[in-house]
Design an enzyme around this catalytic site. Structure first.
Site, short mmCIF file in Angstrom:
data_model
loop_
_atom_site.label_atom_id
_atom_site.label_comp_id
_atom_site.label_asym_id
_atom_site.label_seq_id
_atom_site.Cartn_x
_atom_site.Cartn_y
_atom_site.Cartn_z
N LYS A 154 14.59 7.36 -37.17
CA LYS A 154 14.87 7.06 -35.63
C LYS A 154 14.90 7.90 -34.81
O LYS A 154 14.07 7.74 -33.95
CB LYS A 154 16.00 6.59 -35.69
CG LYS A 154 16.34 4.94 -36.25
CD LYS A 154 17.39 3.87 -36.55
CE LYS A 154 19.04 4.78 -36.88
NZ LYS A 154 18.47 4.95 -38.60
N THR A 233 19.29 19.78 -33.58
CA THR A 233 20.14 18.37 -33.00
C THR A 233 21.16 17.16 -34.00
O THR A 233 21.71 16.22 -33.69
CB THR A 233 19.55 17.90 -31.83
OG1 THR A 233 18.73 17.44 -32.70
CG2 THR A 233 19.27 18.52 -30.99
N ARG A 235 22.79 18.04 -37.94
CA ARG A 235 23.51 19.06 -38.82
C ARG A 235 24.06 19.93 -38.57
O ARG A 235 22.92 20.46 -39.11
CB ARG A 235 24.40 17.65 -39.67
CG ARG A 235 25.07 16.69 -39.85
CD ARG A 235 26.48 16.56 -39.04
NE ARG A 235 27.26 14.90 -38.91
CZ ARG A 235 26.74 15.02 -38.46
NH1 ARG A 235 25.98 15.00 -36.54
NH2 ARG A 235 26.86 12.67 -37.61
N HIS A 296 27.59 19.67 -29.71
CA HIS A 296 27.36 18.21 -29.78
C HIS A 296 27.40 17.04 -28.76
O HIS A 296 27.87 16.62 -28.70
CB HIS A 296 28.72 18.17 -30.64
CG HIS A 296 27.98 17.20 -31.71
ND1 HIS A 296 27.93 17.46 -33.31
CD2 HIS A 296 27.09 16.05 -32.05
CE1 HIS A 296 27.57 16.95 -33.90
NE2 HIS A 296 26.83 15.60 -32.91
N GLN A 297 26.32 17.42 -27.96
CA GLN A 297 26.44 16.30 -26.90
C GLN A 297 25.03 15.13 -26.89
O GLN A 297 25.42 14.89 -26.07
CB GLN A 297 26.65 17.16 -25.40
CG GLN A 297 25.54 17.74 -25.14
CD GLN A 297 25.47 18.54 -23.99
OE1 GLN A 297 26.54 19.54 -23.31
NE2 GLN A 297 24.94 17.47 -22.32
N PHE A 299 24.23 12.82 -27.67
CA PHE A 299 24.40 11.37 -28.38
C PHE A 299 25.17 10.92 -26.97
O PHE A 299 25.47 9.60 -26.46
CB PHE A 299 25.88 11.16 -29.36
CG PHE A 299 26.61 11.81 -29.16
CD1 PHE A 299 27.46 12.31 -28.81
CD2 PHE A 299 27.51 10.84 -28.25
CE1 PHE A 299 28.25 12.97 -28.49
CE2 PHE A 299 29.04 10.97 -28.28
CZ PHE A 299 29.40 12.54 -28.79
P1 NAD Z 1 17.95 8.50 -39.75
O1 NAD Z 1 18.23 7.66 -40.73
O2 NAD Z 1 16.16 7.45 -39.10
O3 NAD Z 1 16.66 9.29 -40.23
C1 NAD Z 1 17.36 10.14 -41.33
C2 NAD Z 1 15.51 10.89 -42.17
O4 NAD Z 1 15.84 11.35 -42.51
C3 NAD Z 1 14.93 10.04 -42.63
O5 NAD Z 1 13.38 9.51 -42.36
C4 NAD Z 1 15.30 9.66 -43.82
O6 NAD Z 1 14.00 9.33 -44.67
C5 NAD Z 1 14.64 11.55 -43.83
N1 NAD Z 1 14.93 12.36 -45.04
C6 NAD Z 1 16.43 12.80 -45.72
N2 NAD Z 1 16.37 13.43 -46.49
C7 NAD Z 1 15.50 14.17 -46.38
C8 NAD Z 1 14.88 15.87 -46.52
N3 NAD Z 1 15.40 15.90 -47.72
N4 NAD Z 1 14.42 15.81 -46.56
C9 NAD Z 1 13.34 15.29 -45.11
N5 NAD Z 1 14.02 13.67 -44.48
C10 NAD Z 1 14.98 13.35 -45.21
O7 NAD Z 1 18.66 9.05 -38.85
P2 NAD Z 1 18.87 9.20 -37.53
O8 NAD Z 1 19.96 7.78 -36.82
O9 NAD Z 1 17.15 9.76 -37.25
O10 NAD Z 1 19.27 9.74 -36.78
C11 NAD Z 1 19.01 11.86 -37.90
C12 NAD Z 1 20.25 13.20 -37.85
O11 NAD Z 1 20.69 12.91 -36.50
C13 NAD Z 1 21.52 12.04 -38.51
O12 NAD Z 1 21.64 12.53 -40.35
C14 NAD Z 1 23.25 12.68 -37.97
O13 NAD Z 1 22.87 14.01 -38.56
C15 NAD Z 1 22.02 13.41 -36.40
N6 NAD Z 1 22.85 12.92 -35.26
C16 NAD Z 1 23.26 13.53 -34.22
C17 NAD Z 1 23.66 13.81 -32.73
C18 NAD Z 1 24.04 14.20 -31.89
O14 NAD Z 1 24.80 14.00 -31.16
N7 NAD Z 1 24.02 15.89 -31.70
C19 NAD Z 1 23.67 12.18 -32.55
C20 NAD Z 1 22.91 10.90 -33.99
C21 NAD Z 1 22.30 11.74 -34.90
#
Ligand code: NAD
Length: 336
Positions: A154, A233, A235, A296-297, A299
């Site tokens: 996403k 952004t 983990r 970590h902001q 979001f």
């Molecule tokens: P999501 O599940 O929609 O997308 C994650 C993508 O990573 C998927 O398309 C998945 O197929 C892919 N993926 C899985 N394993 C993989 C690999 N080994 N190599 C390459 N791609 C791989 O998740 P999202 O909503 O897009 O969020 C992504 C990340 O952002 C979350 O996992 C979370 O850790 C992080 N996040 C951070 C904040 C923040 O405030 N900084 C907020 C929300 C999410």
């Protein structure tokens, strides 16, 4: 349902309270984070509501189960801090907020990328000091640059689309699944090793799993292009911070923007301005002029906080009513 909300900040209280008007759960707002020492605060609650840096390991889950907790509601997307196998064994359901506002994180990512690449924080601090000299502030156009997006779910898809269709970057992507819509606009899926070798900028958007842990390590940095810019952004533990520091010292890495950090649980979300911070690795990171760190902001927008609160409380209502949990996280999600 009676819910212990751990790690409560002012914004959690505000947005959860507003959204709770439609649910009427009994929300017990607790400032401490969840860990083994604070788990007893959930006594009498059927659910706990937690965030990214709460500790939800097997020991904590056992303590929670012993006091009657049957649901862990994560008010975030990532769930790497939960021992899902232990939860399943103990009969505790785990729910998360799979999508709240991917735009919030994607827009912040682009903001960080521009800020570090064009030296905006340094420029601002100079101007505040009436220093209008431009030496050391030369940036690069994003247009035409080769940017690698790891994880095009996403958030990553929005970032890739913005970079490709908005800025006119040459976008490489790496994911375990491909997104045909991105391919249609010219995003090219390549193996991760190829992406890491060819990209001038790498931005991380995959989840933290055993497979992705330290995907940016000394070997990846050694193979990268000179002056690589890294944005994370997602983990913190996707990057080996010690290797990152070596890469900065050797000038192989040209810039870094982080909203997440491997050991952030000991630092982020708290005001430590009156403390001595003992994390030497983090302190070393802050000494580089080409490193930008936020706490970590990504979001943190009105829209995201509203969506997080509404989805979390809807999941708790589903559990209370014994309905199927639409946002349940099971052990099958650990793989990949
Ligand atoms: P999501 O599940 O929609 O997308 C994650 C993508 O990573 C998927 O398309 C998945 O197929 C892919 N993926 C899985 N394993 C993989 C690999 N080994 N190599 C390459 N791609 C791989 O998740 P999202 O909503 O897009 O969020 C992504 C990340 O952002 C979350 O996992 C979370 O850790 C992080 N996040 C951070 C904040 C923040 O405030 N900084 C907020 C929300 C999410």
């Amino acid at each position: 349902m009676r819910v212990a909300v751990f790690g409560t900040k002012g914004y959690d209280r505000r947005f959860l309270s507003e959204a709770n008007a439609a649910h009427a759960h009994e929300l017990i707002f607790l400032e401490p984070r969840l860990d083994l020492s604070t788990a007893p605060l959930a006594a009498g609650c059927a659910a706990v509501c937690v965030f990214v840096n709460d500790c939800v390991d097997a020991q904590v889950l056992e303590a929670l189960a012993g006091s009657g907790v049957r649901l862990v509601a994560l008010r975030c997307a990532g769930f790497n801090n939960v021992d899902l196998a232990a939860a399943e064994r103990l009969g505790i359901d785990v729910v998360r907020v799979p999508a709240y506002s991917p735009h919030a994180v994607a827009e912040f990512t682009i903001g960080l990328m521009l800020a570090v690449d064009r030296h905006i924080p340094r420029a601002w601090s100079r101007v505040r000091d009436n220093n209008f000299a431009l030496d050391g502030l030369i940036g690069r156009n994003l247009h035409g640059r080769m940017v690698g997006v790891i994880g095009t779910g996403k958030i990553g898809a929005l970032v890739a689309r913005s970079l490709r269709a908005g800025f006119g970057c040459d976008v490489l992507a790496s994911d375990v699944v491909t997104d045909p819509e991105l391919e249609r606009i010219g995003v090219r899926y390549v193996p991760r090793a190829t992406l890491l070798e060819q990209a001038e900028i790498v931005t991380l958007h995959c989840p933290l799993t055993p497979v992705t842990r330290h995907l940016i390590d000394a070997a990846a940095i050694a193979r990268a292009r000179e002056g690589l810019l890294i944005v994370n952004t997602s983990r913190g533990a996707l990057i080996d911070t010690a290797a990152l520091i070596d890469g900065l010292k050797s000038r192989k890495i040209g810039g870094v923007a982080l909203d997440v950090y491997e050991q952030e649980a000991d630092l982020f979300f708290e005001d430590l301005s009156n403390e001595i911070v003992g994390d030497d690795v983090f302190q070393r990171l802050l000494t580089f002029p080409n490193v930008l760190v936020t706490g970590h902001q990504a979001f943190l927008t009105e829209e995201a906080l509203t969506a997080i609160a509404e989805t979390t409380l809807a999941s708790i209502s589903e559990a209370e009513a014994g309905r199927e949990l639409a946002n349940r996280v099971g052990t099958e999600r650990v793989a990949g």
